[in-house]
Design an enzyme around this catalytic site. Sequence first.
Site, PDB file in Angstrom:
ATOM      1  CE  LYS A  66      33.871  33.612  24.151  1.00  0.00           C
ATOM      2  NZ  LYS A  66      32.572  33.020  23.832  1.00  0.00           N
ATOM      3  CG  ASP A 102      29.372  34.271  22.173  1.00  0.00           C
ATOM      4  OD1 ASP A 102      29.746  33.953  21.029  1.00  0.00           O
ATOM      5  OD2 ASP A 102      30.154  34.387  23.141  1.00  0.00           O
TER       6      ASP A 102
END
Length: 280
Positions: A66, A102
């Site tokens: 990520k 997220d």
Amino acid sequence: MKKLYGVIGDPIGHSMSPDMHNDAFGALHMEAYYHPFHIKSEELKTAVAGMKAIGLSGFNVTVPHKTAIMPLLDEIDPLAEAIGAVNTVVRDENRFIGYNTDGEGFVRGLNEEYGSSVLDKKIMIIGAGGAARAIYYTLSQQGAERVDIANRTPAKAEELKSRCPYPVETALLSLEQAEEQLGDYDIIIQTTSIGMSPKVSETPIHVKNIRPDAFVSDIIYNPAETMIMKEAKKRGARVQNGLKMFAYQGALAFEKWTGILPDTERMQKIVQNKLGGTSC
Ligand code: ATR
């Protein structure tokens, strides 16, 4: 020709994203397919170049890529830049643009379950890792008034607070202070891995001081009900697990790729069934 999407990670075999996205493509009668790609860190650069060359329309990024993927993309959305992590890549002609859904996924799921916006509530986040950062920065960006952070290591909470680019009032607490002062909070967000299967009997803090009108949101979804959720429920509080966050982060990625927000209830059911059908 079918459009191709995917998720990259290491490991990737247990990812539930392919089921969720392929079901959504099917339900919407879209000519598209989502594939899990097992990419090792040393292959990340080659993989990103390869995905561009073969014409991938977009992809998700999971552990451990990520952050490492960020310098390999053509543009990074400001919120993803602040969070320091990308979980969604969108193709714009021949450019790859990185986003983070997220935090936004979490906040959407929280508002929905809570029943109204949480921005004017007194919020405590437990933990100061990557998930906490995404949630804290997104809440701050959206205008939350008061978000306190409780963490085992004070320096990590301090760093989270000091690097936040959006204005928000924040006090930093030890886990002991968090336990003592729990009654001051409307919403408690649990972002650590404590309580996750198989160590299901652990909790980051004891909740004996929680108010019966408080709301606990745990980002864990396996087990469906963590120990902190059980304990909070016993004291009258409302609780939610991380399933909605997971479904919404996926749904928001899907929306960025296609312009369509898929059915998040349906996405949650797919994940729930895959986890063994436990209700939440
Ligand atoms: P993620 O990216 O999933 O959020 P992370 O970055 O490893 O994971 O962060 C984990 C968080 O859980 C941290 O806040 C960590 O506390 P520290 O900052 O003190 O390390 C917290 N955490 C993990 N295990 C813990 C434990 N046994 N007790 C208390 N906090 C714990």
